[in-house]
Scaffold this motif. Structure first.
Motif, PDB file in Angstrom:
ATOM      1  N   PHE A  56       0.852  -1.187   0.000  1.00 57.31           N
ATOM      2  CA  PHE A  56       0.000   0.000   0.000  1.00 57.31           C
ATOM      3  C   PHE A  56       0.885   1.234   0.000  1.00 57.31           C
ATOM      4  O   PHE A  56       1.848   1.304   0.758  1.00 57.31           O
ATOM      5  N   ILE A  57       0.544   2.198  -0.828  1.00 59.14           N
ATOM      6  CA  ILE A  57       1.254   3.473  -0.845  1.00 59.14           C
ATOM      7  C   ILE A  57       0.273   4.555  -0.419  1.00 59.14           C
ATOM      8  O   ILE A  57      -0.792   4.709  -1.019  1.00 59.14           O
ATOM      9  N   SER A  58       0.648   5.291   0.612  1.00 54.46           N
ATOM     10  CA  SER A  58      -0.170   6.394   1.108  1.00 54.46           C
ATOM     11  C   SER A  58       0.742   7.591   1.307  1.00 54.46           C
ATOM     12  O   SER A  58       1.331   7.781   2.370  1.00 54.46           O
ATOM     13  N   LEU A  59       0.893   8.371   0.283  1.00 53.44           N
ATOM     14  CA  LEU A  59       1.742   9.565   0.296  1.00 53.44           C
ATOM     15  C   LEU A  59       1.022  10.677  -0.442  1.00 53.44           C
ATOM     16  O   LEU A  59       0.100  10.420  -1.202  1.00 53.44           O
ATOM     17  N   GLY A  60       1.467  11.901  -0.239  1.00 53.11           N
ATOM     18  CA  GLY A  60       0.949  12.974  -1.066  1.00 53.11           C
ATOM     19  C   GLY A  60       0.521  14.234  -0.352  1.00 53.11           C
ATOM     20  O   GLY A  60       0.565  15.310  -0.940  1.00 53.11           O
ATOM     21  N   ILE A  61       0.097  14.138   0.907  1.00 51.88           N
ATOM     22  CA  ILE A  61      -0.388  15.360   1.561  1.00 51.88           C
ATOM     23  C   ILE A  61       0.739  16.376   1.724  1.00 51.88           C
ATOM     24  O   ILE A  61       0.529  17.573   1.567  1.00 51.88           O
ATOM     25  N   ASN A  62       1.951  15.902   1.982  1.00 48.21           N
ATOM     26  CA  ASN A  62       3.087  16.817   2.152  1.00 48.21           C
ATOM     27  C   ASN A  62       3.543  17.432   0.836  1.00 48.21           C
ATOM     28  O   ASN A  62       4.328  18.374   0.833  1.00 48.21           O
ATOM     29  N   GLU A  63       3.067  16.906  -0.278  1.00 51.84           N
ATOM     30  CA  GLU A  63       3.493  17.349  -1.592  1.00 51.84           C
ATOM     31  C   GLU A  63       2.450  18.204  -2.311  1.00 51.84           C
ATOM     32  O   GLU A  63       2.648  18.595  -3.452  1.00 51.84           O
ATOM     33  N   CYS A  64       1.338  18.488  -1.674  1.00 57.17           N
ATOM     34  CA  CYS A  64       0.237  19.184  -2.342  1.00 57.17           C
ATOM     35  C   CYS A  64       0.621  20.543  -2.907  1.00 57.17           C
ATOM     36  O   CYS A  64       0.001  21.017  -3.849  1.00 57.17           O
ATOM     37  N   GLY A  65       1.640  21.187  -2.375  1.00 60.12           N
ATOM     38  CA  GLY A  65       2.053  22.488  -2.868  1.00 60.12           C
ATOM     39  C   GLY A  65       3.008  22.428  -4.045  1.00 60.12           C
ATOM     40  O   GLY A  65       3.345  23.456  -4.619  1.00 60.12           O
ATOM     41  N   TYR A  66       3.434  21.230  -4.421  1.00 62.17           N
ATOM     42  CA  TYR A  66       4.346  21.070  -5.556  1.00 62.17           C
ATOM     43  C   TYR A  66       3.564  20.984  -6.862  1.00 62.17           C
ATOM     44  O   TYR A  66       2.359  20.727  -6.857  1.00 62.17           O
ATOM     45  N   SER A  67       4.269  21.140  -7.963  1.00 63.81           N
ATOM     46  CA  SER A  67       3.604  20.983  -9.257  1.00 63.81           C
ATOM     47  C   SER A  67       3.113  19.545  -9.380  1.00 63.81           C
ATOM     48  O   SER A  67       3.797  18.612  -8.936  1.00 63.81           O
ATOM     49  N   HIS A  68       1.960  19.394  -9.965  1.00 58.23           N
ATOM     50  CA  HIS A  68       1.400  18.062 -10.126  1.00 58.23           C
ATOM     51  C   HIS A  68       2.318  17.181 -10.972  1.00 58.23           C
ATOM     52  O   HIS A  68       2.475  15.988 -10.691  1.00 58.23           O
ATOM     53  N   SER A  69       2.938  17.762 -11.983  1.00 61.59           N
ATOM     54  CA  SER A  69       3.793  16.954 -12.863  1.00 61.59           C
ATOM     55  C   SER A  69       4.992  16.394 -12.103  1.00 61.59           C
ATOM     56  O   SER A  69       5.331  15.221 -12.272  1.00 61.59           O
ATOM     57  N   SER A  70       5.623  17.186 -11.239  1.00 54.99           N
ATOM     58  CA  SER A  70       6.773  16.673 -10.491  1.00 54.99           C
ATOM     59  C   SER A  70       6.339  15.638  -9.455  1.00 54.99           C
ATOM     60  O   SER A  70       7.002  14.623  -9.258  1.00 54.99           O
ATOM     61  N   LEU A  71       5.203  15.876  -8.820  1.00 55.86           N
ATOM     62  CA  LEU A  71       4.677  14.936  -7.839  1.00 55.86           C
ATOM     63  C   LEU A  71       4.355  13.597  -8.509  1.00 55.86           C
ATOM     64  O   LEU A  71       4.760  12.543  -8.023  1.00 55.86           O
ATOM     65  N   ILE A  72       3.652  13.633  -9.616  1.00 59.25           N
ATOM     66  CA  ILE A  72       3.245  12.394 -10.300  1.00 59.25           C
ATOM     67  C   ILE A  72       4.457  11.678 -10.890  1.00 59.25           C
ATOM     68  O   ILE A  72       4.521  10.448 -10.882  1.00 59.25           O
ATOM     69  N   LYS A  73       5.432  12.423 -11.361  1.00 52.33           N
ATOM     70  CA  LYS A  73       6.666  11.804 -11.864  1.00 52.33           C
ATOM     71  C   LYS A  73       7.349  11.021 -10.744  1.00 52.33           C
ATOM     72  O   LYS A  73       7.745   9.871 -10.928  1.00 52.33           O
ATOM     73  N   ALA A  74       7.486  11.637  -9.566  1.00 51.31           N
ATOM     74  CA  ALA A  74       8.114  10.964  -8.428  1.00 51.31           C
ATOM     75  C   ALA A  74       7.282   9.775  -7.973  1.00 51.31           C
ATOM     76  O   ALA A  74       7.817   8.716  -7.623  1.00 51.31           O
TER      77      ALA A  74
END
Length: 167
Positions: A56-74
């Motif tokens: 299970f992967i549960s990540l993302g709340i800490n990244e909400c201020g980043y560009s969606h493209s960089s977040l989704i790439k990572a």
């Protein structure tokens, strides 16, 4: 920190929890963690040392201020790394749980619309065969998409009672 809550308040059987407060999709490959079933190590070393049926992967709340493209790439790179070391594991991507209206308080990156947009991109990674997507926002949000105030003491992290419901 939300996964830390799951680990601490409603542990799922003998599951391993690779999590820490503040972990992000950008830092998870460089972070070391320990849990009751493994010593301090990186995610890659953990994936190399065991065989998992589900991850299970549960990540993302800490990244909400980043560009969606960089977040989704990572996020995609993380999924690819997990797949490389655990080719037979089912991967379950958990949608980012929103925050309360008071917690968001004018911060556009915490708005339900931003979080839901990120979740849609995470959902696109799921193939319905070896990678699945689940989103619990329907159970814990109000009609505007904000986290219900009574499920969280601080507007971001669920209380132990609701962590159990989430699990």
């Amino acid at each position: 920190s939300r996964t830390v809550g799951q680990r601490d308040y409603h542990r799922s059987g003998n599951a391993d929890y690779f999590c820490s407060v503040g972990m992000s999709v950008f830092s998870c490959m460089k972070t070391t963690c320990a849990d009751k079933n493994f010593s301090q190590q990186t995610l890659v070393s953990l994936l190399q040392s065991k065989t998992y049926g589900k991850i299970f992967i549960s990540l993302g709340i800490n990244e909400c201020g980043y560009s969606h493209s960089s977040l989704i790439k990572a996020y995609g790179e993380l999924v690819d790394t997990i797949r490389q070391y655990q080719p037979d594991a089912i991967i379950i991507l958990q949608g980012i749980l929103t925050v309360s209206k008071n917690y968001a308080n004018g911060q556009a990156h915490f708005s339900p619309s931003n979080i839901f947009a990120i979740n849609e991109k995470i959902k696109e990674m799921a193939d319905g065969e070896t990678i699945y997507y689940i989103d619990v926002n329907n159970f814990f949000t109000d009609d505007q998409g904000y986290l219900l105030s009574y499920v969280s003491g601080d507007g971001c992290h669920m209380t132990a009672k609701y962590v159990a419901v989430w699990a």
